[in-house]
Design an enzyme around this catalytic site. Structure first.
Site, PDB file in Angstrom:
ATOM      1  N   GLU A 112      -2.459  -1.678  -3.440  1.00 47.70           N
ATOM      2  CA  GLU A 112      -3.670  -0.969  -3.028  1.00 47.70           C
ATOM      3  C   GLU A 112      -3.348   0.493  -2.758  1.00 47.70           C
ATOM      4  O   GLU A 112      -2.220   0.846  -2.409  1.00 47.70           O
ATOM      5  CB  GLU A 112      -4.301  -1.641  -1.801  1.00 47.70           C
ATOM      6  CG  GLU A 112      -3.386  -1.696  -0.595  1.00 47.70           C
ATOM      7  CD  GLU A 112      -3.994  -2.413   0.600  1.00 47.70           C
ATOM      8  OE1 GLU A 112      -4.750  -3.372   0.408  1.00 47.70           O
ATOM      9  OE2 GLU A 112      -3.691  -2.014   1.725  1.00 47.70           O
ATOM     10  N   HIS A 161      -8.630  -6.001   6.817  1.00 44.87           N
ATOM     11  CA  HIS A 161      -8.430  -5.004   7.870  1.00 44.87           C
ATOM     12  C   HIS A 161      -8.735  -5.602   9.228  1.00 44.87           C
ATOM     13  O   HIS A 161      -9.859  -6.023   9.497  1.00 44.87           O
ATOM     14  CB  HIS A 161      -9.253  -3.721   7.673  1.00 44.87           C
ATOM     15  CG  HIS A 161      -8.415  -2.506   7.976  1.00 44.87           C
ATOM     16  ND1 HIS A 161      -8.091  -2.138   9.246  1.00 44.87           N
ATOM     17  CD2 HIS A 161      -7.771  -1.652   7.155  1.00 44.87           C
ATOM     18  CE1 HIS A 161      -7.306  -1.078   9.195  1.00 44.87           C
ATOM     19  NE2 HIS A 161      -7.084  -0.755   7.946  1.00 44.87           N
ATOM     20  N   HIS A 166       0.869  -1.184   0.000  1.00 44.65           N
ATOM     21  CA  HIS A 166       0.000   0.000   0.000  1.00 44.65           C
ATOM     22  C   HIS A 166       0.906   1.234   0.000  1.00 44.65           C
ATOM     23  O   HIS A 166       1.205   1.794   1.052  1.00 44.65           O
ATOM     24  CB  HIS A 166      -0.897  -0.035   1.243  1.00 44.65           C
ATOM     25  CG  HIS A 166      -2.020   0.950   1.229  1.00 44.65           C
ATOM     26  ND1 HIS A 166      -3.279   0.650   1.677  1.00 44.65           N
ATOM     27  CD2 HIS A 166      -2.083   2.237   0.825  1.00 44.65           C
ATOM     28  CE1 HIS A 166      -4.072   1.714   1.552  1.00 44.65           C
ATOM     29  NE2 HIS A 166      -3.354   2.693   1.037  1.00 44.65           N
TER      30      HIS A 166
HETATM   31  N1  PXP Z   1      -7.015  -3.885   3.121  1.00 51.35           N
HETATM   32  C1  PXP Z   1      -6.795  -2.554   2.988  1.00 51.35           C
HETATM   33  C2  PXP Z   1      -7.499  -1.826   1.903  1.00 51.35           C
HETATM   34  C3  PXP Z   1      -5.892  -1.901   3.835  1.00 51.35           C
HETATM   35  O1  PXP Z   1      -5.673  -0.588   3.687  1.00 51.35           O
HETATM   36  C4  PXP Z   1      -5.211  -2.640   4.825  1.00 51.35           C
HETATM   37  C5  PXP Z   1      -4.222  -1.944   5.714  1.00 51.35           C
HETATM   38  O2  PXP Z   1      -3.209  -1.375   4.968  1.00 51.35           O
HETATM   39  C6  PXP Z   1      -5.482  -4.009   4.919  1.00 51.35           C
HETATM   40  C7  PXP Z   1      -6.394  -4.609   4.060  1.00 51.35           C
HETATM   41  C8  PXP Z   1      -4.799  -4.881   5.929  1.00 51.35           C
HETATM   42  O3  PXP Z   1      -5.177  -4.491   7.210  1.00 51.35           O
HETATM   43  P1  PXP Z   1      -4.365  -5.011   8.472  1.00 51.35           P
HETATM   44  O4  PXP Z   1      -3.004  -4.407   8.392  1.00 51.35           O
HETATM   45  O5  PXP Z   1      -5.167  -4.530   9.635  1.00 51.35           O
HETATM   46  O6  PXP Z   1      -4.312  -6.499   8.377  1.00 51.35           O
END
Ligand code: PXP
Length: 239
Positions: free
Chosen positions: A70, A190, A43
């Site tokens: 992402e 997330h 990301h």
């Molecule tokens: N999906 C998206 C769109 C995210 O922004 C993130 C965090 O960067 C995640 C998934 C993964 O989340 P986590 O780090 O809490 O596992």
């Protein structure tokens, strides 16, 4: 089976804290794949406080599973993704200074914009996914952009899990069923972790992919990276 994509942003954050190349982000990505992860997610943010543009350039030829980039589709982000052609791009409406993503798209308000961005990526043979809250209208709005998939934002599920997992997952089951009915592929992510992951995929077994970063990297401090990837893969098994 639902695929595990490991988000390696936190590894880059740790490296950036000292300015050198420890831990080695590229090595960790390749090792996650070797330990069984079926994808790697990054990301990039405009200030490069996590993964950098250079990381993405170095990672691209190394990733042999699925590479998912992402982020917020600014002109710079779009150019970066089109340059490196990952397997998947996930569109996230985050502000540059946000700590982490904290909401999904309003797919109705931003329909024309999303349609245009999705079209640009699909023309380049990059699968698209749109980050949304578990809300039927937003899922329907995503479908109207012609995206291939949606990613359900699971923060509320994770936050409410310990107070009552049935209620916590209910809107996600509804949104996921609707997505399936209208022919959208399904990702989720997330705050998924070793405690809440299995219940999520057991209730929504048609999820294509979960992307997990923060909890997995934190667990690796205790269990080691190899073991931790195995533990997450085990949680994804539902039979
Ligand atoms: N999906 C998206 C769109 C995210 O922004 C993130 C965090 O960067 C995640 C998934 C993964 O989340 P986590 O780090 O809490 O596992």
């Amino acid at each position: 089976m639902t695929r595990l994509s490991v988000n390696i942003n936190k590894i880059a954050t740790l490296r950036n804290a000292r300015g050198g190349n420890i831990p080695d982000v590229q090595k960790i990505a390749v090792d996650c794949e070797r330990f069984g992860a079926q994808g790697i997610t990054v990301h990039p943010r405009p200030d490069e406080r996590h993964v950098t543009r250079k990381d993405i350039e170095l990672l691209r030829p190394l990733i042999k599973t699925e590479f998912n980039i992402e982020g917020n589709p600014t002109p710079e982000f779009i150019a970066l993704v089109l340059k490196h052609k990952p397997d998947q791009v996930t569109l996230v409406p985050d502000d540059p200074n946000q700590l982490t993503s904290d909401h999904g798209w309003d797919t109705i308000k931003h329909k024309t914009f999303l349609q245009d961005v999705v079209g640009q990526f699909q023309n380049a043979d990059i699968r698209t996914s749109i980050f949304v809250d578990p809300d039927i209208e937003m899922v329907e709005g995503a479908k109207a952009t012609a995206t291939d998939r949606i990613e359900l934002y699971t923060e509320s599920y994770a936050a409410d899990f310990s107070n009552g997992k049935e209620e916590a997952i209910a809107p996600f089951i509804e949104a996921a069923k609707f997505a399936k009915k209208i022919g959208l592929g399904l990702n989720a992510g997330h705050d998924l972790n070793l405690v809440n992951l299995n219940y999520f995929v057991r209730n929504i077994p048609w999820i294509d992919e979960v992307s997990i970063g923060h909890a997995l990297v934190c667990d690796a401090l205790y269990y080691g990276l190899d073991n931790t990837v195995q533990l997450y893969l085990r949680e994804l098994k539902i039979s």
